[in-house]
Enzyme design. Structure first.
Site, PDB file in Angstrom:
ATOM      1  N   SER A  30       0.827  -1.202   0.000  1.00  0.00           N
ATOM      2  CA  SER A  30       0.000   0.000   0.000  1.00  0.00           C
ATOM      3  C   SER A  30       0.867   1.260   0.000  1.00  0.00           C
ATOM      4  CB  SER A  30      -0.892   0.001   1.237  1.00  0.00           C
ATOM      5  OG  SER A  30      -0.081  -0.121   2.395  1.00  0.00           O
ATOM      6  N   CYS A  40       2.390  -6.750   1.399  1.00  0.00           N
ATOM      7  CA  CYS A  40       1.498  -5.966   2.246  1.00  0.00           C
ATOM      8  C   CYS A  40       0.656  -6.978   3.009  1.00  0.00           C
ATOM      9  CB  CYS A  40       0.618  -5.070   1.382  1.00  0.00           C
ATOM     10  SG  CYS A  40      -0.682  -4.223   2.303  1.00  0.00           S
ATOM     11  N   HIS A  97       5.270  -2.477   8.520  1.00  0.00           N
ATOM     12  CA  HIS A  97       5.985  -1.435   9.267  1.00  0.00           C
ATOM     13  C   HIS A  97       6.604  -1.952  10.570  1.00  0.00           C
ATOM     14  CE1 HIS A  97       3.719   0.945   6.479  1.00  0.00           C
ATOM     15  NE2 HIS A  97       4.187   2.096   6.949  1.00  0.00           N
TER      16      HIS A  97
HETATM   17  N1  DGL Z   1       1.342  -2.171   4.409  1.00  0.00           N
HETATM   18  C1  DGL Z   1       0.239  -2.325   5.336  1.00  0.00           C
HETATM   19  C2  DGL Z   1       0.278  -3.733   5.935  1.00  0.00           C
HETATM   20  O1  DGL Z   1       1.284  -4.388   5.944  1.00  0.00           O
HETATM   21  C3  DGL Z   1       0.324  -1.289   6.443  1.00  0.00           C
HETATM   22  C4  DGL Z   1      -0.010   0.110   6.001  1.00  0.00           C
HETATM   23  C5  DGL Z   1      -1.442   0.279   5.550  1.00  0.00           C
HETATM   24  O2  DGL Z   1      -2.360   0.232   6.395  1.00  0.00           O
HETATM   25  O3  DGL Z   1      -1.656   0.440   4.377  1.00  0.00           O
HETATM   26  O4  DGL Z   1      -0.733  -4.200   6.401  1.00  0.00           O
END
Ligand code: DGL
Length: 270
Positions: free
Chosen positions: A7, A69, A182
């Site tokens: 994302s 993600c 993250h």
């Molecule tokens: N990249 C998203 C995840 O790993 C976290 C950031 C978002 O909420 O888009 O779930």
């Protein structure tokens, strides 16, 4: 070529692990910063854009897709695998769920975005492999903006992590899954808070090893010809980074993941 998407910027923590396990690689990364965060969006939205991004990456010639993600893996992983049956698609959940079951854990904790936790995708995968596993999961939405702010070792961050993780205190968990791109950037703080007895599980490390193994076992040459040169637009060791909108605080994030500044291309194909 390998297509990796997230994302936003968090998936770069997955690219960091992939680069440790794959040589002679060309990676195209797409971060959907125009529509971020996915973690608080509905299932249809996440599926729709995950499918569009996958198609866009395939149109650019990638032969493997990595859903870097967690939210997209949880909400659209199975869907994408059905839609693109001829493409090897790796998600953040499957390889780690298999590892957890192989480790023989009895009790584990999972932290992720509200979307990931609400989907129960981890529970579904893990309980299929070990119906007796006790799983405690928790959404920690404040951790994403803290990382994006670069506040990975602030006192306030530690307090917030402490507050969130206090719910695991009497659960006697043996492992804690960092089910958000993250969270590995907060690993130090999380480790301090949960103590040495709890194994911190970073799905990006497990996924990257799995992808490396897959490439070796499945005719690496088909996916990454050994004659492949780092072509125009691929930086240093072979990655091209796209974002659908200007990423916030990118300098800090790229330093955290690559120890250097990288220059992304801003492009919203949707
Ligand atoms: N990249 C998203 C995840 O790993 C976290 C950031 C978002 O909420 O888009 O779930």
């Amino acid at each position: 070529m390998i297509g990796v998407f997230d994302s936003g910027v968090g998936g770069l923590s997955v690219v960091k692990e992939i680069l440790k396990n794959i040589s002679n690689r060309q990676i195209i990364y797409f971060g959907d910063t125009a529509r971020l965060p996915y973690g608080t969006k509905g299932v249809d939205f996440v599926k729709k854009y995950s499918e569009k991004i996958t198609q866009w990456l395939l149109d650019r010639g990638v032969k493997i897709i990595i859903i870097a993600c967690h939210t997209s893996s949880a909400l659209s992983g199975d869907y994408l695998k059905k839609q693109f049956q001829n493409v090897p698609i790796f998600d953040m959940i499957t390889p780690t769920a298999e590892k957890i079951s192989a480790f023989g854990f009895g009790r584990i904790g999972i932290i992720g975005t509200p979307g990931t936790i609400k989907s129960k995708a981890w529970e579904n995968h893990l309980l299929k492999l070990n119906p007796r596993l006790e799983i405690y999961s928790l959404a920690c939405p404040l951790l994403v903006p803290l990382v994006e702010q670069g506040w990975v070792d602030k006192k306030a961050t530690k307090e917030i992590v402490k507050e969130y993780l206090s719910c695991f205190k009497d659960k006697k968990i043996e492992g804690l899954v960092l089910a958000c791109t993250h969270y590995p950037m907060l690993e130090k703080v999380i480790k301090k808070v949960v103590g040495k007895k709890v194994k911190i599980i970073n799905p990006a490390e497990i996924l990257a090893k799995e992808v490396g193994k897959f490439l070796k076992e499945n005719l690496e040459a088909d996916y990454l010809p050994s004659s492949a040169k780092v072509t125009d637009g691929f930086q240093g060791n072979g990655y091209q980074i796209f974002f659908s909108d200007e990423p916030y605080n990118f300098k800090k994030i790229s330093r955290m993941c690559f120890n250097k500044k990288i220059k992304p291309t801003i492009l919203d194909p949707f």
